[in-house]
Design a protein around this motif. Structure first.
Motif, PDB file in Angstrom:
ATOM      1  N   GLU A   1      -3.832  -1.006   4.721  1.00  0.00           N
ATOM      2  CA  GLU A   1      -3.932   0.240   3.952  1.00  0.00           C
ATOM      3  C   GLU A   1      -4.049   1.443   4.875  1.00  0.00           C
TER       4      GLU A   1
ATOM      5  N   ARG B   1       2.179   1.539  -3.471  1.00  0.00           N
ATOM      6  CA  ARG B   1       1.072   1.838  -4.390  1.00  0.00           C
ATOM      7  C   ARG B   1       0.785   3.333  -4.456  1.00  0.00           C
TER       8      ARG B   1
ATOM      9  N   ARG C   1      -1.420  -8.133  -3.836  1.00  0.00           N
ATOM     10  CA  ARG C   1      -2.303  -7.969  -2.675  1.00  0.00           C
ATOM     11  C   ARG C   1      -3.384  -9.039  -2.677  1.00  0.00           C
TER      12      ARG C   1
ATOM     13  N   HIS D   1       0.835  -1.210   0.000  1.00  0.00           N
ATOM     14  CA  HIS D   1       0.000   0.000   0.000  1.00  0.00           C
ATOM     15  C   HIS D   1       0.867   1.257   0.000  1.00  0.00           C
TER      16      HIS D   1
END
Length: 132
Positions: A89, A36, A51, A33
């Motif tokens: 996240e 990302r 993921r 995350h």
């Protein structure tokens, strides 16, 4: 043994832990995350595939270590793997390596982390008891 919410959060923050498949997955999910957020758009799908693999691995592991639920138990909306991914996240979004004084937005963000962590713990407790 299913890790408590505090251990999942610690793993998401990158803190050391004993070798455990769920804690390893939580830590990697948080790192994915973080990456990302900075990744070029064309790399996002590759990160999301990884993921998905980790979420499924957590869910498969859960089915191996938890009792079969009672027949009258209904299905949950989210799997443990998806809750761990959401928690990873949120922790990745709120965790800062340099401690800053808490402001309103970080306090609210950590409140969301706490809410999802409580959802995780409730789900895990239900799985242990065979009630979900």
């Amino acid at each position: 043994m299913l890790p408590a919410k505090e251990l999942i959060i610690a793993a998401c923050r990158g803190l050391p832990h004993d070798n455990h498949p769920m804690l390893d997955a939580a830590g990697e999910l948080a790192r994915l995350h973080e990456i990302r957020e900075r990744a070029p758009r064309f790399d996002v799908s590759k990160l999301d595939r990884r993921r998905t693999q980790l979420v499924r691995a957590v869910d498969r592991w859960i089915t191996l270590v938890t009792p079969i639920p009672y027949e009258s138990v209904g299905a949950e909306d989210e799997t443990v793997g998806r809750v761990v991914d959401r928690l990873a996240e949120l922790v990745a979004q709120t965790h800062s390596p340099i401690p800053d004084p808490p402001d309103v937005s970080s306090a609210e963000a950590w409140m969301r982390v706490s809410e999802v962590a409580d959802s995780y713990q409730g789900l895990v407790d239900g799985l242990r008891a065979g009630t979900c």
